[in-house]
Scaffold this motif. Structure first.
Motif, PDB file in Angstrom:
ATOM      1  N   ASP A  53       0.797  -1.306  -0.021  1.00 53.53           N
ATOM      2  CA  ASP A  53      -0.039   0.006  -0.039  1.00 53.53           C
ATOM      3  C   ASP A  53       0.775   1.109   0.153  1.00 53.53           C
ATOM      4  OD1 ASP A  53      -2.200  -1.560  -0.046  1.00 53.53           O
ATOM      5  OD2 ASP A  53      -2.908  -1.310   2.003  1.00 53.53           O
ATOM      6  N   ALA A  54       1.965   1.215   0.705  1.00 52.30           N
ATOM      7  CA  ALA A  54       2.803   2.466   0.487  1.00 52.30           C
ATOM      8  C   ALA A  54       3.794   2.564  -0.539  1.00 52.30           C
ATOM      9  CB  ALA A  54       3.721   2.531   1.873  1.00 52.30           C
ATOM     10  N   LYS A  88       4.170   3.718  -3.704  1.00 57.65           N
ATOM     11  CA  LYS A  88       3.708   4.594  -4.755  1.00 57.65           C
ATOM     12  C   LYS A  88       4.528   4.286  -5.986  1.00 57.65           C
ATOM     13  CE  LYS A  88       0.830   5.843  -1.920  1.00 57.65           C
ATOM     14  NZ  LYS A  88      -0.454   5.120  -1.936  1.00 57.65           N
ATOM     15  N   ASP A  89       5.669   4.146  -6.106  1.00 63.16           N
ATOM     16  CA  ASP A  89       6.577   3.794  -7.056  1.00 63.16           C
ATOM     17  C   ASP A  89       6.029   2.768  -7.964  1.00 63.16           C
ATOM     18  OD1 ASP A  89       8.153   6.051  -6.713  1.00 63.16           O
ATOM     19  OD2 ASP A  89       9.835   5.143  -6.115  1.00 63.16           O
ATOM     20  N   HIS A 114       3.000   1.437  -7.462  1.00 63.45           N
ATOM     21  CA  HIS A 114       1.627   1.553  -8.138  1.00 63.45           C
ATOM     22  C   HIS A 114       1.630   2.378  -9.297  1.00 63.45           C
ATOM     23  CE1 HIS A 114       0.039   1.687  -3.637  1.00 63.45           C
ATOM     24  NE2 HIS A 114       0.692   0.487  -3.768  1.00 63.45           N
ATOM     25  N   ASP A 115       2.716   3.201  -9.678  1.00 64.32           N
ATOM     26  CA  ASP A 115       2.742   3.952 -10.890  1.00 64.32           C
ATOM     27  C   ASP A 115       3.034   3.061 -12.182  1.00 64.32           C
ATOM     28  OD1 ASP A 115       2.356   6.481  -9.581  1.00 64.32           O
ATOM     29  OD2 ASP A 115       4.172   7.039  -9.305  1.00 64.32           O
ATOM     30  N   PRO A 145      -2.568   2.606 -10.543  1.00 61.00           N
ATOM     31  CA  PRO A 145      -2.864   2.910  -9.391  1.00 61.00           C
ATOM     32  C   PRO A 145      -4.490   2.545  -9.109  1.00 61.00           C
ATOM     33  CG  PRO A 145      -1.991   4.958 -10.363  1.00 61.00           C
ATOM     34  CD  PRO A 145      -1.855   3.800 -11.261  1.00 61.00           C
ATOM     35  N   ARG A 197      -5.134  -0.234  -5.715  1.00 63.83           N
ATOM     36  CA  ARG A 197      -6.246  -0.248  -5.031  1.00 63.83           C
ATOM     37  C   ARG A 197      -7.242  -1.203  -4.885  1.00 63.83           C
ATOM     38  NH1 ARG A 197     -11.500   1.251  -4.566  1.00 63.83           N
ATOM     39  NH2 ARG A 197     -11.608   0.865  -7.195  1.00 63.83           N
TER      40      ARG A 197
END
Length: 453
Positions: free
Chosen positions: A409-410, A412-413, A415-416, A420, A424
């Motif tokens: 969840d943390a 972000k790299d 997720h990109d 995203p 989720r």
């Protein structure tokens, strides 16, 4: 169905249908766990179809058939996706009673955009990022699985299948040809089904577990190889059922036996020249090679939730049990999480030994490639090469699913790269599974806590 339509099928599918009448086409797509979802339609109807529909809610479904609350702001309206066939994937379903083809479909929304939670789209998204840099990723997966006795009672321990000798399969017989011969009839059907489907097996070996086998596939395009693993899981299950046993791809089906991995070998080629970016003009190891390793070391802890997607997955990471416990890297060292196999310079590759065989092949390969891509883009330097037994070191990967999901969840790299919206939905679905598991009281708890606490 016209001969002209048949003539555009892949060669193996044409051979399978030669002199026969096609009865049915299975239109399939992978959900998040890697289960084939879709519809079976008469061949005459499929010939007229350009697409069909399934609700997007298939990507909110957990492994138990329940639903994660992942539908978004509009609520659970089960909007239809447009599913279009990728005819290059058309292949036989040789275990069926009639003449049937399987065709993998790609998912689009009503604005013709790829559905962001569809696993095949996610892997293609990662490959496109490589392509934008002038790179071509190449992978080779290894599939480990167990052949087990039929198990109809979830409360009963899983047992190895009985081989042709009449004795249960024995453990600690890695690479034994006699052990492989024990499963000969099942393996024969696996080979026959694979040939009918046009798949090339690089080899089958006995692994260290009781009734545990490994199939190696030839290296190639990541999407094509993920398709093959997706097909192979079904193929192997069907071959086992013909011989009164089950095939399981659980990461850790039997206590005190090794777990089952999907080791992923990676290399990256220059799109223009075809040269391996991991090897320099004089054959030396390049910055790209080290950056890829560095990316795996830096970003893999957050990707473990994708590579090890279930509570059972973390039972595989046991010291001295043929599964890594950390992210050390080493040359020709099977105790490290990242291994550099022996190879010539053009075949130089990096092996990720963390992924479990229970992961969705599209998502597992996508996550592994995403970590390497981030390493190359961020020019991440790896730690010093590990020498010796990496099991003697400290573990540096999540040990339970909840911890892995917190790290995911943390990230972000990551997720990109993966998307995203996928990140989720994936987190919500996996947390739903985890919460459901936590409501189950295990035999261990009843045995040790019932009268002692």
């Amino acid at each position: 169905m016209s001969d002209e339509w048949i003539s555009r099928l892949p060669e193996a599918a044409q051979r399978y249908l030669e002199g026969r009448r096609l009865d049915e086409v299975e239109c399939i797509i992978s959900d998040l766990p890697g289960i084939a979802r879709g519809k079976a339609v008469p061949a005459s109807k499929f010939a007229r179809l350009k697409h069909f529909h399934l609700p997007d809610s298939i990507f909110f479904q957990t492994i138990t058939g329940d639903w994660g609350e992942a539908a978004g702001e509009e609520g659970f309206i089960e909007r239809d996706m447009i599913l279009r066939p990728d005819m290059s994937t058309a292949t036989a379903a040789p275990w069926t009673g009639d003449w049937t083809l399987q065709v993998i479909h790609d998912a689009f929304d009503r604005k013709d955009r790829p559905v962001s939670c569809a696993p095949r789209n996610i892997l293609r998204r990662v490959c496109d990022l490589y392509k934008a840099q002038g790179w071509k990723p190449v992978v080779a997966p290894e599939m480990e699985f167990f052949l087990i006795a039929r198990n109809l009672d979830p409360a009963k321990d899983i047992e190895p299948m009985t081989g042709r000798s009449g004795r249960p399969a024995a453990a600690r017989q890695a690479y034994s040809m006699t052990a492989v011969d024990e499963f000969g009839p099942v393996i024969d059907d696996i080979y026959d089904f694979a040939e009918a489907q046009g798949f090339e097996i690089d080899g089958i070996t006995q692994e260290g577990g009781a009734g545990q086998l490994e199939i190696n596939l030839r290296h190639g395009d990541p999407v094509r190889l993920a398709d093959e693993v997706f097909f192979f899981k079904r193929l192997i299950r069907e071959a086992a059922l013909r011989h009164n046993c089950f095939a399981t791809f659980m990461a850790k089906p039997i206590a005190d036996e090794p777990g089952s991995a999907m080791h992923i070998h990676h290399s990256v080629l220059d799109l223009e020249t075809g040269q391996n970016l991991f090897s320099g003009p004089q054959g030396g190891e390049t910055d790209a090679f080290y950056h890829f390793i560095g990316g795996l070391q830096k970003h893999m802890p957050a990707a473990i939730a994708v590579l090890a997607p279930y509570v059972n997955s973390y039972r595989r990471y046991v010291r001295d049990h043929a599964a890594p416990i950390n992210l050390e890297w080493g040359r020709d060292n099977r105790t490290t999480g990242i291994r550099i196999p022996l190879s010539d310079t053009q075949s130089r590759r990096v092996e990720n030994r963390l992924a479990g065989m229970d992961c969705n092949p599209y998502l597992g390969i996508a996550a592994s490639l995403a970590c390497g891509y981030l390493g190359m883009m961020q020019e991440v330097r790896p730690s010093k090469q590990f020498r010796g037994d990496a099991y003697e070191g400290e573990g540096d990967i999540p040990r339970v699913l909840g911890q892995a999901l917190d790290m995911f969840d943390a990230a972000k790299d990551l997720h990109d790269i993966l998307g995203p919206e996928f990140a989720r939905v994936y987190s919500i679905v996996k947390r739903s599974e985890y919460e459901e598991f936590l409501q189950v009281i295990s035999p261990w708890e009843r045995e040790h806590l019932l009268l002692n606490v």
